[in-house]
Design an enzyme around this catalytic site. Structure first.
Site, PDB file in Angstrom:
ATOM      1  N   GLY A 194       4.927  -6.417  14.258  1.00 21.26           N
ATOM      2  CA  GLY A 194       4.856  -7.621  14.009  1.00 21.26           C
ATOM      3  C   GLY A 194       5.097  -7.719  13.138  1.00 21.26           C
ATOM      4  N   ASP A 195       5.668  -7.744  11.783  1.00 19.66           N
ATOM      5  CA  ASP A 195       5.579  -7.462  10.380  1.00 19.66           C
ATOM      6  C   ASP A 195       7.627  -7.868  10.541  1.00 19.66           C
ATOM      7  OD1 ASP A 195       3.671  -7.200   9.166  1.00 19.66           O
ATOM      8  OD2 ASP A 195       3.542  -4.662   8.557  1.00 19.66           O
ATOM      9  N   ASN A 211       6.023  -4.703   3.980  1.00 22.42           N
ATOM     10  CA  ASN A 211       7.065  -3.944   5.715  1.00 22.42           C
ATOM     11  C   ASN A 211       7.829  -5.742   5.193  1.00 22.42           C
ATOM     12  OD1 ASN A 211       5.611  -1.593   5.485  1.00 22.42           O
ATOM     13  ND2 ASN A 211       3.864  -2.644   7.233  1.00 22.42           N
ATOM     14  N   ASP A 218       0.470   4.621   1.944  1.00 18.18           N
ATOM     15  CA  ASP A 218       0.332   4.847   3.068  1.00 18.18           C
ATOM     16  C   ASP A 218       0.260   6.338   3.124  1.00 18.18           C
ATOM     17  OD1 ASP A 218      -0.715   2.898   3.989  1.00 18.18           O
ATOM     18  OD2 ASP A 218       1.149   2.147   5.596  1.00 18.18           O
ATOM     19  N   LYS A 229       0.951  -5.277   4.916  1.00 23.20           N
ATOM     20  CA  LYS A 229       1.974  -5.931   5.478  1.00 23.20           C
ATOM     21  C   LYS A 229       3.002  -6.826   4.448  1.00 23.20           C
ATOM     22  CE  LYS A 229      -1.599  -7.007   9.010  1.00 23.20           C
ATOM     23  NZ  LYS A 229      -0.778  -5.710   9.557  1.00 23.20           N
ATOM     24  N   GLU A 266      -3.922  -9.798   3.671  1.00 23.55           N
ATOM     25  CA  GLU A 266      -4.593  -9.187   3.327  1.00 23.55           C
ATOM     26  C   GLU A 266      -4.746  -8.718   1.549  1.00 23.55           C
ATOM     27  OE1 GLU A 266      -3.283  -5.178   5.319  1.00 23.55           O
ATOM     28  OE2 GLU A 266      -1.406  -5.930   4.398  1.00 23.55           O
ATOM     29  N   ASN A 288       0.866  -0.919   0.218  1.00 21.84           N
ATOM     30  CA  ASN A 288      -0.101  -0.501  -0.296  1.00 21.84           C
ATOM     31  C   ASN A 288       1.276   0.722  -0.014  1.00 21.84           C
ATOM     32  OD1 ASN A 288      -2.599  -1.399   0.274  1.00 21.84           O
ATOM     33  ND2 ASN A 288      -2.493  -1.486   2.457  1.00 21.84           N
ATOM     34  N   LEU A 306       3.214 -10.962  21.661  1.00 18.33           N
ATOM     35  CA  LEU A 306       2.736 -10.492  23.029  1.00 18.33           C
ATOM     36  C   LEU A 306       3.154  -8.947  22.707  1.00 18.33           C
ATOM     37  CD1 LEU A 306       3.607 -13.470  24.974  1.00 18.33           C
ATOM     38  CD2 LEU A 306       0.987 -13.262  23.900  1.00 18.33           C
ATOM     39  N   GLY A 307       3.232  -8.297  21.550  1.00 24.15           N
ATOM     40  CA  GLY A 307       3.625  -6.446  21.971  1.00 24.15           C
ATOM     41  C   GLY A 307       5.050  -6.563  23.253  1.00 24.15           C
TER      42      GLY A 307
HETATM   43  P1  ADP Z   1       2.052  -6.246  15.953  1.00 27.47           P
HETATM   44  O1  ADP Z   1       2.698  -5.790  15.894  1.00 27.47           O
HETATM   45  O2  ADP Z   1       1.331  -7.114  14.708  1.00 27.47           O
HETATM   46  O3  ADP Z   1       0.518  -5.976  16.489  1.00 27.47           O
HETATM   47  P2  ADP Z   1       3.116  -7.073  18.958  1.00 27.47           P
HETATM   48  O4  ADP Z   1       2.765  -5.869  19.333  1.00 27.47           O
HETATM   49  O5  ADP Z   1       2.863  -8.636  18.845  1.00 27.47           O
HETATM   50  O6  ADP Z   1       2.472  -7.714  16.999  1.00 27.47           O
HETATM   51  O7  ADP Z   1       4.595  -7.319  18.016  1.00 27.47           O
HETATM   52  C1  ADP Z   1       5.570  -8.040  18.054  1.00 27.47           C
HETATM   53  C2  ADP Z   1       6.828  -8.048  18.460  1.00 27.47           C
HETATM   54  O8  ADP Z   1       7.615  -6.446  18.365  1.00 27.47           O
HETATM   55  C3  ADP Z   1       6.630  -8.799  19.266  1.00 27.47           C
HETATM   56  O9  ADP Z   1       6.122 -10.142  19.952  1.00 27.47           O
HETATM   57  C4  ADP Z   1       7.805  -8.190  20.474  1.00 27.47           C
HETATM   58  O10 ADP Z   1       8.839  -9.261  19.994  1.00 27.47           O
HETATM   59  C5  ADP Z   1       8.466  -7.019  19.848  1.00 27.47           C
HETATM   60  N1  ADP Z   1       7.971  -5.865  19.994  1.00 27.47           N
HETATM   61  C6  ADP Z   1       6.846  -5.071  20.029  1.00 27.47           C
HETATM   62  N2  ADP Z   1       5.974  -3.646  21.268  1.00 27.47           N
HETATM   63  C7  ADP Z   1       7.273  -3.795  21.500  1.00 27.47           C
HETATM   64  C8  ADP Z   1       7.850  -3.213  22.528  1.00 27.47           C
HETATM   65  N3  ADP Z   1       7.435  -2.221  23.347  1.00 27.47           N
HETATM   66  N4  ADP Z   1       9.237  -3.256  23.340  1.00 27.47           N
HETATM   67  C9  ADP Z   1       9.902  -4.407  22.932  1.00 27.47           C
HETATM   68  N5  ADP Z   1       9.412  -5.318  21.477  1.00 27.47           N
HETATM   69  C10 ADP Z   1       8.610  -5.567  21.438  1.00 27.47           C
END
Ligand code: ADP
Length: 316
Positions: free
Chosen positions: A266-267, A42, A13, A39, A137, A11, A228-229
């Site tokens: 995530g990408d 990226n 953006d 996605k 996508e 895309n 898990l972010g």
């Molecule tokens: P998406 O972008 O698909 O929502 P996530 O938020 O789960 O995916 O993030 C993907 C990966 O990025 C996580 O598993 C982690 O390794 C990394 N990540 C995301 N946010 C952080 C952060 N604040 N600090 C460190 N690593 C991060």
């Protein structure tokens, strides 16, 4: 020969940063920027910057956006194999307010015209890869065709089941050796396919045994990696196929980062995971996840998605 083939979306953006999100009928001013997104794109840039010889299979319009995709991919050494589309190249219109909240409209355009016939023509490319990586996508029958074709040739397939509102069938999910949902996507998949209702925010707090059981129901025989972010990732393998790991399930903590923008994290994770697997297929799986965590953490330290991918390889 490409070691990673990414099949997916591109895309252009268009982003406006505003004091507040516009309400219906309003005209307001905002600070404009534009850049590449999607996605698929990226993840292809991430795989290339993580050191993999990378090919990006996509559909592009014969317009400025299509030329932009080719030009930017070339800068990163990504080979583009694009189906020519009569639709405009994919676009995203994004408003972001002072609190970081956003409103987004996607114009899938060419992305939704990637055809199973074109994918079938790419069989030698797909069969020659170490890893094929796809998302949701693009038309789901085309994604399924790509994963099926790669898998039939013994290639490792990764499906990032994003975005969460794309309705992938069980048949499609099961063409992946490795499924990589984030928490929201995992909860959506459980609701659809396992009959388990849950909020994405509740996923990280579940104990490992419970999460593992849910992963086994979702993808019997395969590996599930839930991102898990800032918490990191959870990995669940089938007992008979531990991919070099000592345990069937475990968590890997995220790397610490000076985070400014998590767009595309995530990408970053998916592209880096694919590159690491292609680089050292025999290495224990947890080492690939640790590298993907490290790469994704670095990607959060600058603004943007594709442009924020670090240059970081598994051996560095
Ligand atoms: P998406 O972008 O698909 O929502 P996530 O938020 O789960 O995916 O993030 C993907 C990966 O990025 C996580 O598993 C982690 O390794 C990394 N990540 C995301 N946010 C952080 C952060 N604040 N600090 C460190 N690593 C991060």
């Amino acid at each position: 020969m490409s070691s990673v083939v990414v099949v997916g979306s591109f895309n252009v953006d268009h982003v406006w940063r505003c004091d507040a999100l516009p309400t219906a009928g309003a005209t307001i001013a905002g600070r404009y920027s534009s850049g590449p997104g999607g996605k698929g794109f990226n993840q292809a840039i991430a795989a290339a910057r993580a050191g993999a010889a990378t090919t990006f299979v996509c559909a592009l319009g014969g317009d400025v956006g299509g030329a932009m995709a080719r030009g930017l991919a070339e800068q990163d050494g990504v080979q583009v194999v694009a189906e020519a589309s009569n639709e405009p190249t994919g676009t995203g219109g994004i408003y972001v307010d002072n609190h970081g909240r956003n409103t987004i409209v996607i114009g899938p355009g060419a992305n939704f015209t990637l055809s199973p016939g074109f994918i079938a023509q790419q069989q030698p490319l797909l069969a020659g890869a170490q890893v094929v990586l796809a998302q949701l996508e693009s038309p789901l029958e085309s994604i399924e065709a790509a994963l099926t074709s790669a898998r039939a040739a013994g290639v490792t397939t990764i499906l990032n089941p994003a975005p969460a509102n794309a309705v992938a069938s069980i048949a499609l999910l099961r063409q992946s050796d490795i499924l990589t949902p984030n928490e929201t996507e995992f909860a959506a998949l459980l609701g659809r396919h396992v009959g388990q209702r849950m909020e994405g925010d509740d996923v990280a707090a579940l104990d490992g045994n419970t999460l593992h059981g849910l992963c086994r129901q979702l993808l019997p025989g395969g590996t599930v990696v839930i991102t898990l972010g800032a918490v990191g990732a959870f990995v669940s393998h089938e007992d008979e196929h531990l991919r070099g790991d000592a345990q069937a399930y475990y968590r890997v903590a995220a790397d610490t980062a000076q985070t400014v923008d998590t767009t595309g994290a995530g990408d970053a994770f998916n592209g880096a995971l694919a590159a690491s697997l292609a680089h050292a297929p025999q290495a224990a799986f947890n080492l690939h996840v640790r590298f993907a965590n490290r790469f994704a953490a670095r990607s959060t330290e600058s603004e943007g998605a594709a442009v924020s991918m670090p240059r970081l390889t598994p051996e560095s």
